[in-house]
Design an enzyme around this catalytic site. Sequence first.
Site: not given
Ligand code: NAP
Length: 302
Positions: A76, A133
């Site tokens: 990341y 990962h």
């Molecule tokens: N192990 C893996 O292969 C893998 C793969 C993908 C992701 N991940 C991990 O999972 C984490 C999260 O995944 P993600 O970023 O894909 O998806 P997510 O957390 O489901 O989605 C993030 C989105 O949701 C919005 N959001 C969050 N809280 C909110 C709220 N209270 N109200 C309105 N909108 C909200 C954010 O916008 P705002 O910025 O406007 O709040 C952003 O656009 C990553 O950061 C990473 O650490 C791991």
Amino acid sequence: METFKLYNGVDMPCIGFGTDRTFVFIRKNILAGMVDFLKDITIGHGYHWKRDTSIIKIVKKAPQYDCHLFDTSSAYGQSERVLGKCLKKYSRDEYFIVTKLSNQEQREGDVRKALMRSLKHLNVDCVDLYLMHWPQTDTYLECWKQMEQLYKEGLARAIGVCNFKEHHFEELMKSAEIKPMVCQIESHPLFSQNKMLKYCKKNSIQMMAYTPTGRMDKRIRESEVLRTIAEIHHKDVAQVIMRWHYQRGVIPIANTTNLEHLQSNMNIFDFCLEQSEMESIDNMNIECRLRYDPDTVDFTKC
Ligand SMILES: NC(=O)c1ccc[n+]([C@@H]2O[C@H](COP(=O)([O-])OP(=O)(O)OC[C@H]3O[C@@H](n4cnc5c(N)ncnc54)[C@H](OP(=O)(O)O)[C@@H]3O)[C@@H](O)[C@H]2O)c1
């Protein structure tokens, strides 16, 4: 801090912040940064547009908002370094660090070197949880053996995997000495992963949900089911989803660029979803994966 207990006795916060890739690294390496940036805005449909230096502001404040679990990866960008710098002012028991062995590091084959590099960036002597990962074909079984050794030496308080399906677990357990303590996979109302959750529970493996809000996809943001439940409990849709994960016994790690969102995402312990509400959210499942499928992904691209 509310926690779930891993099968090896480690207490893990039951909700956290996912730090994903950030653009801080553009400052370090303009050319590589710009290439990645262009990939993100084309492949990621602008999603990464906002993922900028906001992570610094958020991580600095997060423990004050009761967020103690941070999910990162050596893949990341500068995220590990940012965490290492921003969390320095907190005592070590105030935060729980999860980082990952990237696919590139798996291909290089020296897991010790990879973990030592992560520890240096994170500014800690050991990580709380070290995850693989992806189950990269040809490398994951051997890398797991090395992860077991590092766990035995105390460089990680727990070890686990991401993006595993049942068949990966079955294959791993043929040669593994230590069963993964955690499995981090994509899960949200459109892709609930009930079968994997059952499998994890049966095997005492703690499930973590990535992309837990489904990136607030329109079908989630505007869902009548979620909106109605949110109204009943005087909460917002994201809080209802985070609570749904928690009540299923799953640890969600939402990402946000907005401090108010972080604060509200953590504020889910003063209400409880009824069984019927849990079921209505379960029923939203349409097996819709928003991220890569571990069986078809090109491991050099994630
Ligand atoms: N192990 C893996 O292969 C893998 C793969 C993908 C992701 N991940 C991990 O999972 C984490 C999260 O995944 P993600 O970023 O894909 O998806 P997510 O957390 O489901 O989605 C993030 C989105 O949701 C919005 N959001 C969050 N809280 C909110 C709220 N209270 N109200 C309105 N909108 C909200 C954010 O916008 P705002 O910025 O406007 O709040 C952003 O656009 C990553 O950061 C990473 O650490 C791991």
